[in-house]
Write an enzyme that holds these catalytic residues in place. Structure first.
Site, PDB file in Angstrom:
ATOM      1  N   HIS A 118       4.163  -7.066 -10.994  1.00 25.14           N
ATOM      2  CA  HIS A 118       4.335  -6.570  -9.633  1.00 25.14           C
ATOM      3  C   HIS A 118       3.814  -7.505  -8.548  1.00 25.14           C
ATOM      4  O   HIS A 118       4.432  -7.643  -7.498  1.00 25.14           O
ATOM      5  CB  HIS A 118       3.630  -5.213  -9.500  1.00 25.14           C
ATOM      6  CG  HIS A 118       3.724  -4.599  -8.147  1.00 25.14           C
ATOM      7  ND1 HIS A 118       4.911  -4.126  -7.622  1.00 25.14           N
ATOM      8  CD2 HIS A 118       2.778  -4.388  -7.183  1.00 25.14           C
ATOM      9  CE1 HIS A 118       4.693  -3.631  -6.404  1.00 25.14           C
ATOM     10  NE2 HIS A 118       3.411  -3.785  -6.118  1.00 25.14           N
ATOM     11  N   GLY A 172       0.849  -1.189   0.000  1.00 26.10           N
ATOM     12  CA  GLY A 172       0.000   0.000   0.000  1.00 26.10           C
ATOM     13  C   GLY A 172       0.886   1.241   0.000  1.00 26.10           C
ATOM     14  O   GLY A 172       1.461   1.581  -1.030  1.00 26.10           O
ATOM     15  N   SER A 218       6.532  -4.410  -2.147  1.00 26.11           N
ATOM     16  CA  SER A 218       6.017  -3.113  -2.575  1.00 26.11           C
ATOM     17  C   SER A 218       6.253  -2.101  -1.439  1.00 26.11           C
ATOM     18  O   SER A 218       7.384  -1.945  -0.996  1.00 26.11           O
ATOM     19  CB  SER A 218       4.535  -3.249  -2.948  1.00 26.11           C
ATOM     20  OG  SER A 218       4.074  -2.127  -3.641  1.00 26.11           O
ATOM     21  N   TRP A 219       5.204  -1.422  -0.953  1.00 26.50           N
ATOM     22  CA  TRP A 219       5.393  -0.559   0.208  1.00 26.50           C
ATOM     23  C   TRP A 219       5.930  -1.368   1.390  1.00 26.50           C
ATOM     24  O   TRP A 219       6.700  -0.863   2.209  1.00 26.50           O
ATOM     25  CB  TRP A 219       4.090   0.137   0.603  1.00 26.50           C
ATOM     26  CG  TRP A 219       4.067   0.555   2.042  1.00 26.50           C
ATOM     27  CD1 TRP A 219       3.408  -0.033   3.075  1.00 26.50           C
ATOM     28  CD2 TRP A 219       4.793   1.656   2.628  1.00 26.50           C
ATOM     29  NE1 TRP A 219       3.655   0.607   4.264  1.00 26.50           N
ATOM     30  CE2 TRP A 219       4.503   1.653   4.015  1.00 26.50           C
ATOM     31  CE3 TRP A 219       5.657   2.620   2.122  1.00 26.50           C
ATOM     32  CZ2 TRP A 219       5.045   2.592   4.893  1.00 26.50           C
ATOM     33  CZ3 TRP A 219       6.199   3.565   3.010  1.00 26.50           C
ATOM     34  CH2 TRP A 219       5.893   3.542   4.368  1.00 26.50           C
ATOM     35  N   ASP A 236       7.512  -5.204 -13.854  1.00 31.76           N
ATOM     36  CA  ASP A 236       6.758  -4.532 -12.795  1.00 31.76           C
ATOM     37  C   ASP A 236       6.538  -3.080 -13.200  1.00 31.76           C
ATOM     38  O   ASP A 236       7.492  -2.306 -13.335  1.00 31.76           O
ATOM     39  CB  ASP A 236       7.552  -4.615 -11.488  1.00 31.76           C
ATOM     40  CG  ASP A 236       6.778  -4.122 -10.280  1.00 31.76           C
ATOM     41  OD1 ASP A 236       5.862  -3.310 -10.444  1.00 31.76           O
ATOM     42  OD2 ASP A 236       7.113  -4.566  -9.164  1.00 31.76           O
TER      43      ASP A 236
END
Length: 399
Positions: free
Chosen positions: A372, A121, A188-189, A344
């Protein structure tokens, strides 16, 4: 490179290298499965090799020289399949401030090696599928929803919600669960937060698995939210773009901030849906309709879009654009695997490559046929394998 032959009583042979019919640019290698050659007692002295076609269960891997030795050792013995679905054995809420309470859960082996899962996120929350990357007989698997996300309360709140608040929350959760140190897993985050947490508390981290590297630099934000990725997904970009009037399109991040913080909840929902669908549409190499449908869930989308936008407007609350790269020396000693989909679009490979160049000691795995999402077959296979590698290191230390 030496060609290694491994004899098995089950009458098959494995080769830890690419067959000559497949060409990869040096010095990369590919890890491919080799089919079992059924032999009789009269022909067991002959070596028979059968090469299967690449499919999504056996992803094409590009390994850097730093990963070459690991790639050559026992690749056929490492599990790359997601573990079965399991349920938590304990859950709860931890009050981390006067305002926020975070949801947490534990599954797997209560006496196993602890691992903390950091979701993406920010604002994405956890899901039951996140437990499946870890061997439940070996790992004590801890998931939690970050401030404002998932089951944590208050929902979609931006107040007292910064990277440093989340790092403090992770430490409070570790102490609450009486865990001296743990493995850190994030994509990711989640990779951003994993790096920031580990650089702040390197003595608490036994190993790391990072996926879809996001360093929260301006060029990464500009690529995805200011028109760069639109060159690849123009059809998905148009609804995201068209929600914003032409005179406000100089900075989409700011334009969405205005709407995601509107006094009108319907304006918030409309902006959240557009923001979330843009990311969910681009998260897979091949379209994934179930993922895109998350954008229709107003409850999920509002937290996802508001919190992401809040962090991106504030540049991750980092003091410098290159903060995470500048502090790699603090974690250089930690056994780490970096898994990156070559295609990605959300977190393009330039960031993983920059991290790899700054941290060549980390095992760097590029999945040639992936985007991703952690749920893409090639990526999920390498994430499981990375956890297996750390599991074996821990086991060997105990011997």
């Amino acid at each position: 490179m030496k060609l290694g032959f491994t004899f098995s009583p089950k009458n098959y042979y494995t080769l830890p290298f690419s067959p000559p019919s497949l060409i990869f640019t040096s010095p990369t290698i590919s890890q491919l499965p080799f089919s079992h050659s059924q032999t009789t007692s009269s022909d067991r002295k002959r070596l028979v090799f059968c090469v299967q076609n690449i499919d999504h269960h056996h992803p094409q891997i590009e390994s850097t020289p730093s990963a070459l030795m690991a790639s050559e050792q026992g690749i056929s013995q490492v599990n790359r399949n997601l573990y079965p679905h399991i349920e938590p054995y304990s859950t709860g809420f931890l009050k981390v401030s006067d305002l926020h309470s975070i949801y947490w859960e534990q599954s797997g082996n209560p006496s196993g090696h602890p691992v903390i899962f950091l979701h993406g996120g920010p604002g994405g929350g956890t899901s039951p599928n996140n437990r499946r990357f870890f061997d439940p007989e070996f790992y004590r698997i801890i998931l939690f929803d970050q401030r404002g996300a998932g089951k944590s309360t208050p929902h979609a709140s931006l107040e007292q919600n910064t990277t440093w608040d989340l790092i403090d929350d992770i430490e409070k959760l570790r102490e609450h669960l009486e865990i001296p140190e743990w493995q850190v897993f994030g994509g990711s985050w989640g990779s951003t937060l994993a790096l920031a947490y580990s650089q702040t508390h390197p003595d608490k981290v036994t190993g790391m698995v990072l996926r879809g590297i996001f360093l929260l630099r301006k060029k990464e934000i500009d690529w995805f939210y200011e028109g760069g990725a639109a060159a690849i997904f123009p059809d998905a970009w148009e609804p995201f773009r068209d929600l914003i009037p032409e005179n406000e399109r100089g900075c989409f991040i700011d334009a969405y901030k205005k709407r995601l913080n509107s006094d009108d909840i319907e304006i918030q929902y409309a902006a959240a849906r557009a923001w979330t669908k843009w990311e969910m549409t681009t998260a897979h190499l091949l379209p994934n309709e179930d993922n895109v449908k998350k954008g229709d869930d107003d409850y999920f989308s509002l937290a996802f879009a508001r919190i992401e936008n809040h962090y991106f407007v504030n540049k991750g609350f980092f003091p410098a654009d290159s903060f995470l790269l500048d502090n790699v020396d603090k974690i250089r000693h930690i056994n780490t695997t970096i898994v990156q989909g070559r295609y990605d679009v959300c977190c393009p490979m330039m960031s993983a490559w920059d991290l790899h160049k700054a941290w060549p000691e980390a095992d760097f795995r590029v999945i040639s046929d992936a985007g991703h999402s952690a749920n893409e077959p090639g990526i999920s296979a390498e994430l499981v394998a990375a956890n297996e590698k750390l599991k074996n290191i821990i086991k060997n230390k105990g011997d």
